[in-house]
Design a protein around this motif. Sequence first.
Motif, short mmCIF file in Angstrom:
data_model
loop_
_atom_site.label_atom_id
_atom_site.label_comp_id
_atom_site.label_asym_id
_atom_site.label_seq_id
_atom_site.Cartn_x
_atom_site.Cartn_y
_atom_site.Cartn_z
N SER A 3 3.84 -17.80 -35.21
CA SER A 3 2.78 -16.92 -35.66
C SER A 3 3.21 -16.23 -36.94
CB SER A 3 2.47 -15.87 -34.60
OG SER A 3 3.58 -15.00 -34.42
N LYS A 4 2.25 -15.76 -37.73
CA LYS A 4 2.59 -15.04 -38.95
C LYS A 4 3.40 -13.78 -38.63
CE LYS A 4 -1.37 -16.52 -41.75
NZ LYS A 4 -2.54 -16.07 -42.53
N SER A 5 3.02 -13.11 -37.56
CA SER A 5 3.74 -11.89 -37.18
C SER A 5 5.17 -12.21 -36.78
CB SER A 5 3.01 -11.18 -36.04
OG SER A 5 2.93 -12.02 -34.90
N GLY A 6 5.38 -13.39 -36.16
CA GLY A 6 6.72 -13.80 -35.77
C GLY A 6 7.61 -14.05 -36.97
N VAL A 7 7.06 -14.72 -38.00
CA VAL A 7 7.82 -14.95 -39.24
C VAL A 7 8.06 -13.64 -39.96
CG1 VAL A 7 7.78 -16.07 -41.50
CG2 VAL A 7 6.91 -17.29 -39.49
N PHE A 8 7.04 -12.81 -40.03
CA PHE A 8 7.14 -11.53 -40.73
C PHE A 8 8.21 -10.63 -40.12
CE2 PHE A 8 5.91 -7.17 -41.71
CZ PHE A 8 5.64 -7.25 -43.07
N ALA A 9 8.36 -10.72 -38.80
CA ALA A 9 9.33 -9.87 -38.10
C ALA A 9 10.76 -10.15 -38.55
CB ALA A 9 9.21 -10.07 -36.59
N HIS A 10 11.02 -11.37 -39.03
CA HIS A 10 12.38 -11.74 -39.44
C HIS A 10 12.67 -11.42 -40.90
CE1 HIS A 10 13.80 -13.78 -35.79
NE2 HIS A 10 12.54 -14.15 -35.62
N PHE A 11 11.65 -11.25 -41.71
CA PHE A 11 11.88 -11.01 -43.14
C PHE A 11 11.18 -9.76 -43.68
CE2 PHE A 11 12.65 -15.51 -42.44
CZ PHE A 11 13.90 -15.66 -43.04
N GLY A 12 10.08 -9.38 -43.09
CA GLY A 12 9.45 -8.12 -43.48
C GLY A 12 8.52 -8.18 -44.66
N SER A 13 8.86 -9.00 -45.65
CA SER A 13 8.00 -9.11 -46.83
C SER A 13 8.26 -10.44 -47.53
CB SER A 13 8.28 -7.97 -47.82
OG SER A 13 9.54 -8.13 -48.44
N ARG A 14 7.36 -10.81 -48.40
CA ARG A 14 7.52 -12.06 -49.14
C ARG A 14 8.74 -11.99 -50.06
NH1 ARG A 14 4.41 -14.28 -53.82
NH2 ARG A 14 4.39 -16.56 -53.66
N ASP A 15 8.96 -10.83 -50.68
CA ASP A 15 10.14 -10.66 -51.54
C ASP A 15 11.42 -10.89 -50.76
OD1 ASP A 15 8.62 -10.15 -53.75
OD2 ASP A 15 9.20 -8.05 -53.96
N ILE A 57 4.33 -16.29 -46.03
CA ILE A 57 4.51 -16.13 -44.59
C ILE A 57 3.60 -17.12 -43.84
CG2 ILE A 57 4.29 -14.54 -42.65
CD1 ILE A 57 6.57 -13.80 -44.50
N GLY A 58 2.37 -17.27 -44.34
CA GLY A 58 1.41 -18.17 -43.70
C GLY A 58 1.86 -19.62 -43.71
N ALA A 59 2.36 -20.07 -44.87
CA ALA A 59 2.82 -21.46 -44.99
C ALA A 59 3.99 -21.72 -44.05
CB ALA A 59 3.21 -21.75 -46.43
N LEU A 60 4.91 -20.76 -43.96
CA LEU A 60 6.06 -20.93 -43.07
C LEU A 60 5.65 -20.92 -41.61
CD1 LEU A 60 9.09 -18.94 -44.49
CD2 LEU A 60 8.91 -21.37 -44.00
N ALA A 61 4.68 -20.07 -41.27
CA ALA A 61 4.19 -20.03 -39.90
C ALA A 61 3.62 -21.39 -39.51
CB ALA A 61 3.14 -18.93 -39.75
N GLU A 62 2.90 -22.00 -40.44
CA GLU A 62 2.30 -23.30 -40.16
C GLU A 62 3.37 -24.38 -39.99
OE1 GLU A 62 -0.85 -26.45 -42.23
OE2 GLU A 62 -0.69 -24.38 -42.97
N VAL A 63 4.37 -24.38 -40.87
CA VAL A 63 5.42 -25.39 -40.83
C VAL A 63 6.29 -25.26 -39.58
CG1 VAL A 63 7.54 -26.16 -41.95
CG2 VAL A 63 5.50 -25.74 -43.31
N THR A 64 6.61 -24.03 -39.21
CA THR A 64 7.51 -23.80 -38.07
C THR A 64 6.80 -23.72 -36.73
OG1 THR A 64 7.40 -21.40 -38.42
CG2 THR A 64 9.20 -22.60 -39.52
N GLY A 65 5.47 -23.65 -36.77
CA GLY A 65 4.71 -23.53 -35.53
C GLY A 65 4.78 -22.15 -34.92
#
Length: 228
Positions: A49-61, A39-47
């Motif tokens: 927040s981690k919470s914003g990325v997490f909201a769309h997928f919920g978990s790393r799995d 989630i952290g790597a994607l947040a960095e690449v997409t600009g």
Amino acid sequence: MADSSSPVRTLHKGQQTRATILEAALTLASHMGLEGLSIGALAEVTGMSKSGVFAHFGSRDELQIAVVREYHHKFEEEVFYPALREPRGLPRLRALFDNWVRRVAVEIDSGCIYISGAVEFDDRPGPVRDALVDMVQTRQDALERAIRIGIEEGHLRPDTDPAQMLFEVHGLILALHHDARFLRHPGAVDRATVAFRRVLENYAAPGALQESTAPTRKRTAPARAARS
């Protein structure tokens, strides 16, 4: 004028954001493997927040599984669906292999998530491994179905073992990935093409190869072939 905060517009924006994240995740996974995703790597690449990325997928799995499915969707769009426009039998089987080889050639600089995923998750039970197995098996089933149709059309010998031929053709793809991406052998694509021709010669019915020697990319398939 529609309210910009309407549920429909909000949903559409959410889908676009998810698609953007997924595309970035697919690029990362192609170069770093599914285990390289976070989630952290994607947040960095997409600009985001981690919470914003997490909201769309919920978990790393869930993120990894979504990437596997997206990769499979692109594989179908580039390899299988175009081949279905070819006539049944050898033309379609050749198109499948040709399209697959072209995709491998593109993946030399990135990587195949199926192959890297098999290494990462071969002995790790769980939902991500299950998704990988399901997608790879779907790919295998489609290729075996094309082989069986080749038998039905009389292009392949009636005593052809579809599972054995599938094993040999798939083995060529794996060898191509290994030699082209890992060893960087410049002649790997040509060797795979020659090897596939020899597989066809081994299984083809008498005269079948001579009847279908035109390049598959120049063929115009009848409308019924796309529905077969």
